[in-house]
Motif scaffolding. Structure first.
Motif, PDB file in Angstrom:
ATOM      1  N   ASP A 189      25.442 -18.745  62.995  1.00 27.77           N
ATOM      2  CA  ASP A 189      26.121 -20.037  62.971  1.00 27.77           C
ATOM      3  C   ASP A 189      27.629 -19.867  63.119  1.00 27.77           C
ATOM      4  O   ASP A 189      28.275 -20.583  63.872  1.00 27.77           O
ATOM      5  N   THR A 190      28.188 -18.897  62.399  1.00 29.53           N
ATOM      6  CA  THR A 190      29.627 -18.658  62.451  1.00 29.53           C
ATOM      7  C   THR A 190      30.047 -18.184  63.831  1.00 29.53           C
ATOM      8  O   THR A 190      31.023 -18.680  64.407  1.00 29.53           O
ATOM      9  N   HIS A 234      23.354 -17.248  58.943  1.00 29.56           N
ATOM     10  CA  HIS A 234      24.712 -17.756  58.719  1.00 29.56           C
ATOM     11  C   HIS A 234      25.730 -17.050  59.619  1.00 29.56           C
ATOM     12  O   HIS A 234      26.702 -17.650  60.050  1.00 29.56           O
ATOM     13  N   PRO A 263      24.370 -26.295  58.398  1.00 25.42           N
ATOM     14  CA  PRO A 263      23.366 -25.304  58.007  1.00 25.42           C
ATOM     15  C   PRO A 263      22.004 -25.680  58.562  1.00 25.42           C
ATOM     16  O   PRO A 263      21.647 -26.849  58.615  1.00 25.42           O
TER      17      PRO A 263
END
Length: 69
Positions: A29-30, A26, A49
């Protein structure tokens, strides 16, 4: 964990050990959504996601390792 380019290749970053870092999925991804590199090849600008990955943990040469199955 995923391998990330500290300086994105699309911004001149090299594909070398000193430009790599491990990030949680995560977090990767950010970071990718905010560093300007996301979607540079496909044109996609959204962060979706990633699907769950089946992993398997095992010991090899006294090291705990993981592989995707």
């Amino acid at each position: 964990m995923e391998v990330d380019h500290k300086i994105p290749k699309s911004q001149g970053g090299k594909d070398s050990y000193n430009n790599w870092q491990l990030l949680h999925r995560h977090c990767h991804d950010t970071k990718t959504a905010t560093d300007g590199s996301y979607g540079t090849k496909s044109g996609c600008k959204s962060v979706e996601p990633k699907p769950p990955v089946n992993s398997e943990w095992f010991w090899e040469n006294d090291l705990l390792a993981m592989r995707y199955v």
